[in-house]
Design a protein around this motif. Structure first.
Motif, PDB file in Angstrom:
ATOM      1  N   VAL A 310      -7.306 -12.360  -2.280  1.00 11.33           N
ATOM      2  CA  VAL A 310      -7.521 -10.946  -1.961  1.00 11.33           C
ATOM      3  C   VAL A 310      -7.873 -10.718  -0.498  1.00 11.33           C
ATOM      4  CG1 VAL A 310      -8.201 -10.394  -4.325  1.00 11.33           C
ATOM      5  CG2 VAL A 310      -9.963 -11.008  -2.654  1.00 11.33           C
ATOM      6  N   TYR A 311      -8.249 -11.785   0.232  1.00 11.87           N
ATOM      7  CA  TYR A 311      -8.551 -11.628   1.651  1.00 11.87           C
ATOM      8  C   TYR A 311      -7.420 -12.142   2.542  1.00 11.87           C
ATOM      9  CZ  TYR A 311     -13.152 -10.619  -0.213  1.00 11.87           C
ATOM     10  OH  TYR A 311     -14.191 -10.069  -0.916  1.00 11.87           O
ATOM     11  N   ALA A 312      -6.279 -12.452   1.941  1.00 14.79           N
ATOM     12  CA  ALA A 312      -5.036 -12.780   2.661  1.00 14.79           C
ATOM     13  C   ALA A 312      -5.153 -13.994   3.584  1.00 14.79           C
ATOM     14  CB  ALA A 312      -4.531 -11.556   3.434  1.00 14.79           C
ATOM     15  N   HIS A 313      -5.928 -14.979   3.169  1.00 20.43           N
ATOM     16  CA  HIS A 313      -5.997 -16.227   3.943  1.00 20.43           C
ATOM     17  C   HIS A 313      -4.617 -16.878   4.035  1.00 20.43           C
ATOM     18  CE1 HIS A 313     -10.400 -16.536   4.332  1.00 20.43           C
ATOM     19  NE2 HIS A 313     -10.449 -15.975   3.134  1.00 20.43           N
ATOM     20  N   GLY A 314      -3.860 -16.838   2.924  1.00 18.43           N
ATOM     21  CA  GLY A 314      -2.553 -17.488   2.896  1.00 18.43           C
ATOM     22  C   GLY A 314      -1.529 -16.861   3.816  1.00 18.43           C
ATOM     23  N   LEU A 315      -1.814 -15.639   4.282  1.00 15.92           N
ATOM     24  CA  LEU A 315      -0.923 -14.962   5.221  1.00 15.92           C
ATOM     25  C   LEU A 315      -1.462 -14.996   6.647  1.00 15.92           C
ATOM     26  CD1 LEU A 315       0.019 -11.799   3.094  1.00 15.92           C
ATOM     27  CD2 LEU A 315       1.347 -13.897   3.394  1.00 15.92           C
ATOM     28  N   GLY A 316      -2.564 -15.702   6.832  1.00 14.33           N
ATOM     29  CA  GLY A 316      -3.167 -15.760   8.154  1.00 14.33           C
ATOM     30  C   GLY A 316      -3.759 -14.440   8.597  1.00 14.33           C
ATOM     31  N   LEU A 317      -4.177 -13.616   7.631  1.00 13.43           N
ATOM     32  CA  LEU A 317      -4.679 -12.282   7.949  1.00 13.43           C
ATOM     33  C   LEU A 317      -6.160 -12.088   7.628  1.00 13.43           C
ATOM     34  CD1 LEU A 317      -1.640 -10.100   6.832  1.00 13.43           C
ATOM     35  CD2 LEU A 317      -2.646 -10.150   9.125  1.00 13.43           C
ATOM     36  N   TYR A 319      -9.673 -11.340   8.094  1.00 14.42           N
ATOM     37  CA  TYR A 319     -10.320 -10.704   9.244  1.00 14.42           C
ATOM     38  C   TYR A 319     -11.486  -9.858   8.756  1.00 14.42           C
ATOM     39  CZ  TYR A 319     -11.044  -7.756  13.373  1.00 14.42           C
ATOM     40  OH  TYR A 319     -11.601  -7.112  14.448  1.00 14.42           O
ATOM     41  N   GLN A 320     -12.570  -9.868   9.511  1.00 13.77           N
ATOM     42  CA  GLN A 320     -13.735  -9.053   9.163  1.00 13.77           C
ATOM     43  C   GLN A 320     -14.246  -8.333  10.401  1.00 13.77           C
ATOM     44  OE1 GLN A 320     -17.804 -10.720   8.329  1.00 13.77           O
ATOM     45  NE2 GLN A 320     -17.418  -9.890   6.279  1.00 13.77           N
ATOM     46  N   ASP A 321     -14.481  -7.042  10.248  1.00  8.91           N
ATOM     47  CA  ASP A 321     -15.088  -6.228  11.296  1.00  8.91           C
ATOM     48  C   ASP A 321     -16.547  -5.997  10.931  1.00  8.91           C
ATOM     49  OD1 ASP A 321     -14.915  -4.174  13.607  1.00  8.91           O
ATOM     50  OD2 ASP A 321     -15.682  -2.985  11.926  1.00  8.91           O
ATOM     51  N   ALA A 322     -17.427  -6.120  11.908  1.00  3.44           N
ATOM     52  CA  ALA A 322     -18.860  -6.018  11.628  1.00  3.44           C
ATOM     53  C   ALA A 322     -19.243  -4.677  11.033  1.00  3.44           C
ATOM     54  CB  ALA A 322     -19.648  -6.264  12.920  1.00  3.44           C
ATOM     55  N   GLN A 323     -18.557  -3.613  11.414  1.00  3.08           N
ATOM     56  CA  GLN A 323     -18.906  -2.278  10.939  1.00  3.08           C
ATOM     57  C   GLN A 323     -18.145  -1.877   9.683  1.00  3.08           C
ATOM     58  OE1 GLN A 323     -18.470   0.750  13.931  1.00  3.08           O
ATOM     59  NE2 GLN A 323     -19.804   2.188  12.862  1.00  3.08           N
ATOM     60  N   MET A 324     -16.880  -2.339   9.557  1.00  6.04           N
ATOM     61  CA  MET A 324     -16.027  -1.849   8.478  1.00  6.04           C
ATOM     62  C   MET A 324     -15.669  -2.907   7.431  1.00  6.04           C
ATOM     63  SD  MET A 324     -13.465   0.817  10.459  1.00  6.04           S
ATOM     64  CE  MET A 324     -13.137   1.746   8.953  1.00  6.04           C
ATOM     65  N   GLY A 325     -16.020  -4.166   7.663  1.00  9.63           N
ATOM     66  CA  GLY A 325     -15.831  -5.176   6.629  1.00  9.63           C
ATOM     67  C   GLY A 325     -14.499  -5.902   6.684  1.00  9.63           C
ATOM     68  N   ASP A 326     -14.067  -6.439   5.513  1.00 14.74           N
ATOM     69  CA  ASP A 326     -12.925  -7.341   5.417  1.00 14.74           C
ATOM     70  C   ASP A 326     -11.600  -6.628   5.187  1.00 14.74           C
ATOM     71  OD1 ASP A 326     -14.165 -10.159   5.298  1.00 14.74           O
ATOM     72  OD2 ASP A 326     -15.301  -9.109   3.743  1.00 14.74           O
ATOM     73  N   LEU A 327     -10.520  -7.245   5.666  1.00 13.91           N
ATOM     74  CA  LEU A 327      -9.178  -6.898   5.243  1.00 13.91           C
ATOM     75  C   LEU A 327      -8.984  -7.381   3.810  1.00 13.91           C
ATOM     76  CD1 LEU A 327      -5.835  -7.379   7.112  1.00 13.91           C
ATOM     77  CD2 LEU A 327      -6.168  -8.533   4.933  1.00 13.91           C
ATOM     78  N   THR A 328      -8.315  -6.578   2.976  1.00 13.63           N
ATOM     79  CA  THR A 328      -8.015  -7.007   1.610  1.00 13.63           C
ATOM     80  C   THR A 328      -6.537  -6.789   1.296  1.00 13.63           C
ATOM     81  OG1 THR A 328      -8.566  -4.853   0.626  1.00 13.63           O
ATOM     82  CG2 THR A 328     -10.345  -6.493   0.771  1.00 13.63           C
ATOM     83  N   LEU A 329      -6.065  -7.535   0.300  1.00  9.33           N
ATOM     84  CA  LEU A 329      -4.663  -7.501  -0.110  1.00  9.33           C
ATOM     85  C   LEU A 329      -4.557  -7.326  -1.618  1.00  9.33           C
ATOM     86  CD1 LEU A 329      -1.562  -8.150   0.003  1.00  9.33           C
ATOM     87  CD2 LEU A 329      -2.218 -10.576  -0.050  1.00  9.33           C
ATOM     88  N   ASN A 330      -3.702  -6.400  -2.046  1.00  7.47           N
ATOM     89  CA  ASN A 330      -3.343  -6.272  -3.456  1.00  7.47           C
ATOM     90  C   ASN A 330      -1.837  -6.437  -3.607  1.00  7.47           C
ATOM     91  OD1 ASN A 330      -3.628  -5.618  -6.307  1.00  7.47           O
ATOM     92  ND2 ASN A 330      -2.626  -3.686  -5.806  1.00  7.47           N
ATOM     93  N   VAL A 331      -1.443  -7.326  -4.513  1.00  4.81           N
ATOM     94  CA  VAL A 331      -0.032  -7.514  -4.825  1.00  4.81           C
ATOM     95  C   VAL A 331       0.276  -6.565  -5.974  1.00  4.81           C
ATOM     96  CG1 VAL A 331       1.780  -9.199  -5.286  1.00  4.81           C
ATOM     97  CG2 VAL A 331      -0.371  -9.950  -4.243  1.00  4.81           C
ATOM     98  N   GLY A 332       0.795  -5.388  -5.638  1.00  7.05           N
ATOM     99  CA  GLY A 332       0.857  -4.301  -6.605  1.00  7.05           C
ATOM    100  C   GLY A 332       2.105  -4.253  -7.457  1.00  7.05           C
ATOM    101  N   ASN A 347      -0.153  -4.183  -0.826  1.00 10.04           N
ATOM    102  CA  ASN A 347      -0.994  -3.085  -0.362  1.00 10.04           C
ATOM    103  C   ASN A 347      -2.180  -3.651   0.406  1.00 10.04           C
ATOM    104  OD1 ASN A 347      -3.439  -0.918  -1.358  1.00 10.04           O
ATOM    105  ND2 ASN A 347      -1.576  -0.084  -0.483  1.00 10.04           N
ATOM    106  N   PHE A 348      -2.252  -3.345   1.696  1.00  8.20           N
ATOM    107  CA  PHE A 348      -3.317  -3.852   2.568  1.00  8.20           C
ATOM    108  C   PHE A 348      -4.324  -2.746   2.865  1.00  8.20           C
ATOM    109  CE2 PHE A 348       0.278  -6.610   3.523  1.00  8.20           C
ATOM    110  CZ  PHE A 348      -0.300  -7.873   3.569  1.00  8.20           C
ATOM    111  N   ARG A 349      -5.594  -3.137   2.915  1.00  8.79           N
ATOM    112  CA  ARG A 349      -6.667  -2.264   3.400  1.00  8.79           C
ATOM    113  C   ARG A 349      -7.327  -3.025   4.545  1.00  8.79           C
ATOM    114  NH1 ARG A 349      -7.016   2.104  -0.699  1.00  8.79           N
ATOM    115  NH2 ARG A 349      -5.341   1.467  -2.099  1.00  8.79           N
ATOM    116  N   TYR A 350      -7.328  -2.432   5.742  1.00  6.93           N
ATOM    117  CA  TYR A 350      -7.858  -3.206   6.865  1.00  6.93           C
ATOM    118  C   TYR A 350      -8.709  -2.347   7.792  1.00  6.93           C
ATOM    119  CZ  TYR A 350      -3.441  -1.495   8.985  1.00  6.93           C
ATOM    120  OH  TYR A 350      -2.380  -0.732   9.416  1.00  6.93           O
ATOM    121  N   PRO A 351      -9.689  -2.991   8.448  1.00 11.44           N
ATOM    122  CA  PRO A 351     -10.623  -2.265   9.322  1.00 11.44           C
ATOM    123  C   PRO A 351     -10.053  -2.083  10.718  1.00 11.44           C
ATOM    124  CG  PRO A 351     -11.221  -4.574   9.253  1.00 11.44           C
ATOM    125  CD  PRO A 351     -10.034  -4.417   8.317  1.00 11.44           C
ATOM    126  N   GLN A 352     -10.833  -1.421  11.565  1.00 18.67           N
ATOM    127  CA  GLN A 352     -10.466  -1.335  12.973  1.00 18.67           C
ATOM    128  C   GLN A 352     -10.397  -2.758  13.530  1.00 18.67           C
ATOM    129  OE1 GLN A 352     -13.611   1.125  14.514  1.00 18.67           O
ATOM    130  NE2 GLN A 352     -15.215  -0.312  13.972  1.00 18.67           N
TER     131      GLN A 352
END
Length: 467
Positions: A310-317, A319-332, A347-352
């Protein structure tokens, strides 16, 4: 008399009206789409029902292109407007319901029905908050507009149309998130992979299907496979299910044709860790067999590279922002049809700090033999953040703390609410902390007591924002 005590007096009336809204299956319906019914006939029925409530209670109301209904209270000539951005559409019911999804019921203090959590109950709590202010003849300096969309679960084609024609509220909130104030929302973007689907090898993948929406963790997956003579795939599948007690499934084998059905745990795609993705689990099971060609690449990508990731390690993605948190991935959505074309929706949700091009580039780099073209689907949304010093954030935070006895700082959400369409817009309610999230899940529900508890918070918030 406290706000909560006053709101409690409306509980039965609120439930009665909510029942009428829940019974309307306001799901996007392409079969009844016309220029007059842009998202299907049931959306029009739902908007008409809200307008009937407004007419009954003496509110001003109007409609924009059969996509949005607005309901208004306060001085009609007020220069400034407090907007409440909501939606009345819901995701499909899906499987796993113990009772009919569009027949609301109260059991053991819980209100059940599709849309109870996302977001018909909070829509009605907001409506009744306005009604309570009106019944008390409260004098406001700003006017309030309840803005009800019908395309939030799909393409967001509704509220932008409203803003284009009616203008943007001065400030506002969307009760389509959680308490306390959500002043930041991550970007969300769906990426589509299209690829040829020709299977060869000892085993042949004829068909694979899972998921209907990119923003929902698939709760079901099905596949049809041709197996060699003498192979008993049913027993292997049974052994696999025994090792995964949170999954259920069924296997049928007639000759060399095997049909597999797997049930996982459906959840909101904004929080993929809350679900068990039936599609990636079924792909993981099948990846252990000698399937060649495009089927091999498809199953390796879905069943290995991004399975349980769910944190897309396998895609090299990752990432965590101190204010907005982690990038997440859903295989929808996952589709494969032998000698046809395959599709995967991510479906990706990602911070600044992350951008769409970086996401697409990393997906392309990690296809590992899957001959896919990678493109964005629709426009997506960039990250959204309202400063904590803004009047809107301060007032809503203070009201929540006052009524619950607990101050909780503003935070960032993975979810995407209509609040991000306003320069000064935040998500606020109605999910209370430490309450299980049931949005987009089977047997969706909320505690009955939260209906008027939420209503009271909204009512005081609107009152203070309009002074």
């Amino acid at each position: 008399m406290t706000w909560a005590t006053q709101a409690k007096q409306y509980e039965q009336a609120l439930i009665n009206d909510l029942n009428q809204i829940i019974r309307i299956p306001s799901v996007l319906d392409v079969k009844t789409q016309t220029p007059q019914t842009p998202f299907g006939i049931d959306m029009i029925r739902a908007l008409s029902q809200m307008e009937a409530f407004a007419s009954r209670d003496g509110f001003r109301y109007g409609r924009v292109d059969n996509m949005v209904t607005w309901i208004e209270f306060g001085p009609q000539d007020a220069i400034e407007t407090v907007g409440i951005l909501t939606h009345i559409d819901v995701v499909p019911a899906g499987d796993g319901w113990l009772r009919p999804a569009f027949n609301p019921e109260i059991l053991d203090g819980l209100y059940f029905g599709r849309g109870a959590a996302d977001m018909k109950a909070d829509l009605m709590s907001a409506y009744y908050a306005i009604k309570m202010l009106a019944d008390q003849n409260r004098l406001l300096k700003r006017k309030i507009r309840l803005i009800i969309g019908t395309d939030e679960e799909n393409g967001w084609r509704d509220i932008p149309r409203y803003i284009e024609q009616e203008g943007e509220p001065t400030l506002g909130f969307s009760p389509d998130g959680a308490f306390p104030v959500i002043n930041g929302e991550k970007a969300f973007q769906t990426v589509q992979l299209r690829f040829p689907s020709i299977s060869n090898g000892t085993y042949i993948l004829e068909r694979f299907i899972s998921g209907n929406r990119p923003n929902v963790v698939p709760g079901e997956a099905k596949a049809r496979i041709q197996v060699p003579h003498g192979v008993n795939l049913v027993q292997d599948f049974d052994n696999f299910l025994q090792q995964q007690p949170f999954l259920n499934g069924d296997a049928q084998q007639i000759g060399q044709t095997v049909k597999l059905s797997l049930l996982g745990v459906q959840a909101h795609g904004a929080y993929p860790a809350d679900g068990k993705n039936a599609g990636t689990y079924l792909a993981h099971f099948l990846s252990h067999y000698d399937l060649g060609g495009d089927a091999r690449a498809f199953l390796d990508f879905v069943g290995i590279t991004i399975h349980q990731d769910v944190y897309a390690h396998g895609l090299g993605l990752a990432y965590q922002d101190a204010q907005m948190g982690d990038l997440t991935l859903n295989v929808g959505v996952m589709r494969y049809s032998n000698h046809g074309q395959g599709t995967i929706l991510l479906n990706f949700r990602y911070p600044q700090g992350v951008n769409l091009q970086a996401v697409i580039t990393q997906v392309q780099r990690h296809l590992n033999g899957l001959q896919a073209t990678v493109n964005q689907v629709q426009a997506g949304m960039p990250p959204h953040l309202v400063p904590v010093e803004d009047e809107l954030v301060r007032v809503l935070s203070d009201v929540y703390a006052k009524q619950t006895g607990q101050y909780l700082p503003p935070r960032t959400s993975n979810g995407g609410s209509y609040a991000r369409l306003l320069k000064r817009g935040v998500a606020f309610g109605g999910q209370f902390p430490d309450l299980k999230v049931t949005s987009h899940q089977a047997n969706e529900n909320i505690p009955v007591v939260n209906l008027t508890k939420t209503m009271a918070i909204f009512a005081e918030s609107l009152w203070r924002l309009c002074q």
